[in-house]
Design a protein around this motif. Sequence first.
Motif, PDB file in Angstrom:
ATOM      1  N   SER A  22       1.012  12.231 -54.167  1.00  0.00           N
ATOM      2  CA  SER A  22       1.516  13.301 -55.024  1.00  0.00           C
ATOM      3  C   SER A  22       0.341  14.089 -55.588  1.00  0.00           C
ATOM      4  CB  SER A  22       2.346  12.729 -56.168  1.00  0.00           C
ATOM      5  OG  SER A  22       1.523  11.977 -57.055  1.00  0.00           O
ATOM      6  N   THR A  26      -2.169  16.620 -49.802  1.00  0.00           N
ATOM      7  CA  THR A  26      -1.073  16.156 -50.651  1.00  0.00           C
ATOM      8  C   THR A  26       0.273  16.240 -49.928  1.00  0.00           C
ATOM      9  OG1 THR A  26      -1.078  18.387 -51.590  1.00  0.00           O
ATOM     10  CG2 THR A  26      -2.166  16.661 -52.855  1.00  0.00           C
ATOM     11  N   GLU A  27       1.241  15.492 -50.472  1.00  0.00           N
ATOM     12  CA  GLU A  27       2.595  15.493 -49.882  1.00  0.00           C
ATOM     13  C   GLU A  27       3.100  16.915 -49.690  1.00  0.00           C
ATOM     14  OE1 GLU A  27       4.439  11.291 -51.593  1.00  0.00           O
ATOM     15  OE2 GLU A  27       4.699  13.149 -52.719  1.00  0.00           O
ATOM     16  N   ASN A  28       2.931  17.721 -50.704  1.00  0.00           N
ATOM     17  CA  ASN A  28       3.262  19.141 -50.608  1.00  0.00           C
ATOM     18  C   ASN A  28       1.954  19.908 -50.424  1.00  0.00           C
ATOM     19  OD1 ASN A  28       3.969  21.813 -50.890  1.00  0.00           O
ATOM     20  ND2 ASN A  28       5.195  21.526 -52.747  1.00  0.00           N
TER      21      ASN A  28
END
Length: 293
Positions: free
Chosen positions: A193, A221-223
């Motif tokens: 995250s 990062t995840e996003n």
Amino acid sequence: MKVDISALVHTRTHHPEAIAEAATRRSRRPLLNEDGKLMIVAADHPARGALGVGGDKLAMANRAELLERLCLALSRPGVDGVLATADILDDLLLLGALDGKVVMGSMNRGGLQGASFELDDRFTGHRPEDIQRLGFDAGKLLLRIDYDDPGSLTTLESTARAVDDMAARRLPVFVEPFISRRTPEGKARNDLSAEAVTRSIAIASGLGGSSAYTWLKLPVTENPDDMARVMETSTLPAVLLGGEVGDDQDGAYEKWRSALQLPTVRGLVVGRSLLYPADGDVAAAVDTAVGLL
């Protein structure tokens, strides 16, 4: 190239000094070339017992095949060097594959994959004095921090001292930090995250008595859209790590492409996804990654 394992074993058996001699003869280069970017192929996973790629749990277990894939990757235009443990780097030295390449020694492989002590990342690989003695160009260490594991403090302290030792020798050290935690089943998982990666960067950047020779080795990062904000946490130069990409190779390339435009990101350090791509074409995978830089 085809690797002759019998020849390597013969040399190791009868002339072990040949490894040090090959290190002494090796032609060196600056860490960064004129373009200021780094493309490093990573192969330090086996020493941590992490041999799997995709659904094949022992994909990296065949040493001859791994060496052949590494030699192919290192031969491709734009590949600057390799990150590995002593056993693999010694083989590559004997094969003459490291001339004019950046050589990074992997320093801590004590946190074996799946072990109860996985997050106890003790320094079982290259020491700073080994990297200096062999004329290698940098070191890399793994720093996983579990807020629920008191042992993480020991890892933090030993990491700080390694940063100090490398800085005293004016050798770059690439710190790979994660905030990690155990699942209810006891498996170690890294938190990707934005908040967790931000905290890991802040912690890693402050280790040791000098950050002059510290680089960061970071995940996307995840996003991926969070990376610009996350990378504002430090002025230390950084490279992106590959990690497990599964069958979505194109998706991984796109994540790297965006993050590589950020001002502190200087390149890629990628292993399994380039050495063992889903379609089996190592040269094409490496060339595509180089093209992102």
